[in-house]
Design an enzyme around this catalytic site. Structure first.
Site, PDB file in Angstrom:
ATOM      1  CE  LYS A  33      43.569  35.530  34.863  1.00 11.61           C
ATOM      2  NZ  LYS A  33      42.805  35.837  36.080  1.00 11.61           N
ATOM      3  CB  THR A  34      39.006  39.359  34.071  1.00 12.18           C
ATOM      4  OG1 THR A  34      40.236  39.245  34.801  1.00 12.18           O
ATOM      5  CG2 THR A  34      37.895  39.782  35.010  1.00 12.18           C
ATOM      6  CG  ASP A 220      41.127  33.653  38.258  1.00  5.89           C
ATOM      7  OD1 ASP A 220      41.762  33.339  37.238  1.00  5.89           O
ATOM      8  OD2 ASP A 220      41.065  34.821  38.696  1.00  5.89           O
ATOM      9  CD  GLU A 221      45.666  34.136  38.373  1.00  8.93           C
ATOM     10  OE1 GLU A 221      46.480  33.381  37.803  1.00  8.93           O
ATOM     11  OE2 GLU A 221      45.602  35.351  38.128  1.00  8.93           O
ATOM     12  CD  GLN A 251      50.555  35.114  33.642  1.00  7.40           C
ATOM     13  OE1 GLN A 251      50.485  36.124  34.351  1.00  7.40           O
ATOM     14  NE2 GLN A 251      49.632  34.852  32.723  1.00  7.40           N
ATOM     15  NE  ARG A 601      52.332  40.862  34.663  1.00  8.43           N
ATOM     16  CZ  ARG A 601      51.223  40.182  34.365  1.00  8.43           C
ATOM     17  NH1 ARG A 601      50.057  40.614  34.803  1.00  8.43           N
ATOM     18  NH2 ARG A 601      51.256  39.098  33.621  1.00  8.43           N
TER      19      ARG A 601
END
Length: 734
Positions: A33-34, A220-221, A251, A601
């Site tokens: 994503k980043t 973002d998010e 998420q 994670r």
């Protein structure tokens, strides 16, 4: 252009190169994503579609924003310091300062942090005669007010819908709290976004000006946005609808603080003609871990259909360990971590839990084992008392109307100004419509004040005014040193507690170093800008994983992080998922998303644990979480160290049978209620759920058939006698 796209997969390239129009990038965990975010922004600049300062990118942490800006600079090869990359709150604060004339506030308004807000709410409650108690606490009232503000309700709107005594009293506090913020020329965190939305919505010229300023928006998010943040973005998007949102509904774990998952699920409805790109290739975890994550999350209904996959084949099977007690659970985790140190450094391991209270058992075992560890999510640096004291002085110097900062500083260090004197000063200030600091300057007119308090208040006002004159005449770090001496804070910190004093002074030195760093790197290193920066820090902004220590944190704090080894603990009914989710389908889905976040994670090793007995609500027996049963058997290895002799005098079932798959009954209309078949019928020891009383354990059974009577110990109300035929019980587990 090719250098920006070379290392991207096909779906990532599609997300980066689809520049114009609305775009939703559904970015699964670990899908890069980043990289997509930063390459997309660099690509827009590289293609000369916009200048850096014509792009707005918003995210949720200062750390993420800083890293994003740094990586974009590396990609484009020139300075992007003028680029608007920030958190929602930092953007809103900057926007409101630039439009301060339109909102009737000075540009140096104060940003009230959580402690400031709590202080003002507590004062409002005291003035209204609502003493803090089991029903009314500053924390509970503050949560109510924050929830209302996230829906863009003001005190008047809240009062109009207040139903019942509690909400009516909260409405009164809300009204007085708003007045105190206005009198203090202050915004709390929720106000920053709420005031921005109201200004943009009500003023066509200002809205069009800012829509023209930003040619492209990137968020973002997006799954974590609340109603106010959603409307802020809607007001900033121009006619071309050049908005790209990146997120993953699987998420979305912050519904309890106002995040609205429907924002991401309804993106295509909100922005007609929008395109959707799915990022499903995971670069983080083994295929085994991803299969487990997919198997659990597919049970949710509120999601877009996607399946993560990885080129990292196989991997260790997932260990599921059931232990007798929370102490046994902690001991097992620490022993496993000790063995795994042969393969991984401690800093690449994390212990995750649902609630902070679970950390205690782990800390005790870790200390005994002499294993270094750190807990993330405790008191952040900027929440330490000594730092809060200095910041309060700085806030009052910046904004003399700041009531919360005045109250914190006026009698620290001690100036013989007690609560009775402060109450008289506050009454005079309110009656004369002036700030508390102004009331100090005029305290000779307060006939109820004695001579000594008058001298103290006047001296304090003179001190603050003197420091105000000196504030912007020297670098901030030098000014803080000067403030420490002038106020006597330096000596007070050392003398209050000789043992802790040195550590506090070391924290002060670190704070001064932060001020010096700010002065050298910021374009406008003013006191106002420094205060805005440090007030908007989050607990995770200073998180470091450089030391070789085992990390302990809640699952919520783990979002955005990754480790080679992940332990997810406390997987028990009533704890994870929380009991309150049993009858609420949306909350149960959020609990499952939280587990999904925890599982994803892990890069290489994942271990899940539960305890049969945990000291909660006075102590109760626990049963394994329903989520454990959703992971396919072929992906797991099971360890059962539980004992079953504690009450009945005999072993009730084989250990392995407790892991057997329970058959799910057909879902009820709401779609998310689980029942487990009980082959042996209702019996002593069953964990059951009652429509009114919630979860409980059957402690006695008498009679049979239609005459069967049950004694059930419910966590919420204690023991109850029920007739089985009419009790409408759901057997949760045997």
């Amino acid at each position: 252009m090719s250098r920006l796209l070379d290392k991207l997969n096909d779906r990532q390239k599609e997300a980066v190169t689809q520049i114009d129009g609305p775009l939703l990038v559904v970015a699964g965990a670990g899908s890069g994503k980043t990289r997509v975010l930063t390459h997309r922004l660099a690509h827009i600049i590289d293609q000369q579609k916009a200048k850096p300062w014509e792009i707005l990118a918003v995210t949720f942490t200062n750390k993420a924003a800083g890293e994003m800006k740094e990586r974009i600079g590396e990609l484009v090869g020139f300075d992007v310091s003028r680029m608007w990359v920030s958190t929602f709150h930092r953007f809103a604060a900057r926007f409101l300062r630039m439009e301060s004339d339109a909102i009737g506030y000075p540009s140096n308004f104060t940003i009230a942090d959580t402690d400031d807000s709590k202080s003002l709410i507590k004062r409002a409650m005291n003035e209204l005669g609502l003493n803090s108690g089991s029903q009314f606490t500053p924390d509970s009232v503050m949560r109510k007010i924050s929830s209302a503000k996230n829906k863009l309700y003001d005190a008047t709107q809240y009062a109009a819908e207040a139903d019942g005594y509690y909400d009516q009293q909260v409405a009164k506090v809300f009204n007085m709290y708003e007045k105190k913020l206005i009198a203090s020329h202050a915004f709390d965190f929720d106000d920053l976004i709420g005031a921005s939305v109201k200004l943009l919505s009500a003023n066509d010229d200002i809205r069009q000006k800012w829509q023209s300023r930003f040619r492209y928006l990137l968020v973002d998010e997006y799954q974590d946005t609340n109603r106010a943040q959603y409307l802020l973005l809607r007001n900033l998007v121009g006619p071309e609808k050049n908005i790209c949102v990146v997120g993953d509904e699987d998420q979305s774990i912050y519904g309890w603080r106002g995040a609205d998952i429907s924002n991401i699920l309804n993106f295509e409805k909100d922005y007609s003609g929008g395109k959707v790109v799915m990022l499903e290739q995971n670069y983080r975890s083994t295929q085994t871990i991803l299969q487990a994550a997919s198997a659990t999350i597919k049970n949710n209904l509120s999601r877009k259909d996607k399946t993560l996959w990885s080129d990292i084949e196989g991997g260790d099977k997932i260990k599921i360990s059931l232990q007798e007690s929370q102490t046994d659970e902690a001991d097992w985790v620490v022993r496993r971590a000790t063995v795994l140190r042969e393969r991984f450094p401690l800093k690449e391991m994390v212990v995750l839990y649902r609630t902070n209270a679970q950390s205690r058992a782990f800390e005790e075992i870790l200390r005994r084992a002499n294993m270094p560890y750190q807990i993330v999510g405790g008191i952040s640096f900027y929440q330490r008392k000594e730092i809060k004291d200095i910041v309060a002085y700085l806030k009052l110097i910046s904004n003399p109307s700041d009531e919360a900062s005045f109250v914190r500083t006026v009698n620290y260090p001690k100036r013989a100004l007690g609560q009775a004197s402060l109450a008289r000063l506050s009454t005079y200030a309110a009656e004369n419509n002036m700030s508390l600091l102004s009331a100090c300057e005029n305290c000779d007119a307060i006939v109820t004040l004695g001579a000594r308090p008058r001298i103290g208040f006047k001296a304090f006002a003179q001190l603050i005014n003197k420091l105000r004159d000196e504030a912007d005449k020297q670098p901030i770090d030098n000014f803080i040193r000067h403030l420490l001496e002038e106020t006597g804070l330096h000596d007070a910190l050392r003398d209050d507690d000789p043992l802790a004093g040195e550590a506090r002074l070391e924290n002060i030195d670190e704070f001064i170093a932060a001020a010096a760093d700010f002065f050298h790197r910021h374009e406008e290193p003013t006191l106002d800008n420094f205060l805005a920066e440090i007030t908007l820090y989050t607990n995770l902004d200073n998180y470091q994983d450089t030391d070789d220590r085992l990390t302990l944190m809640t699952l919520h704090n783990a979002k955005g992080l990754e480790y080679d080894v992940v332990f997810i603990t406390g997987l028990e009914e009533g704890l994870f998922p929380m009991a309150r989710a049993f009858d609420n389908p949306s909350e149960l889905e959020e609990e499952r998303r939280l587990l999904y976040v925890g599982i994803t994670r892990a890069r290489k090793v994942l271990k899940l644990t539960a305890a049969r007995f945990r000291f909660r609500f006075g102590g109760e027996e626990s049963v394994p979480s329903r989520f454990i049963k959703e992971i396919p058997d072929e992906l797991t290895e099971k360890i059962d160290n539980r004992s079953y002799r504690y009450e009945f005098g005999k072993t009730s079932k084989s250990q392995t049978s407790m892991f057997s798959k329970a058959t799910h009954a057909a879902p009820k209309p709401e779609g998310m209620h689980y029942e487990y078949e009980d082959e042996e019928g209702i019996r002593r020891g069953n964990i059951v759920h009652h429509p009114k009383f919630g979860q409980g354990r059957i402690i006695n059974v008498s009679g049979s058939g239609e005459s069967m009577r049950l004694d059930v110990d419910f966590a919420s109300v204690g023991p109850k006698k029920l007739i089985a035929k009419y009790a409408n019980l759901t057997v949760i587990s045997q």
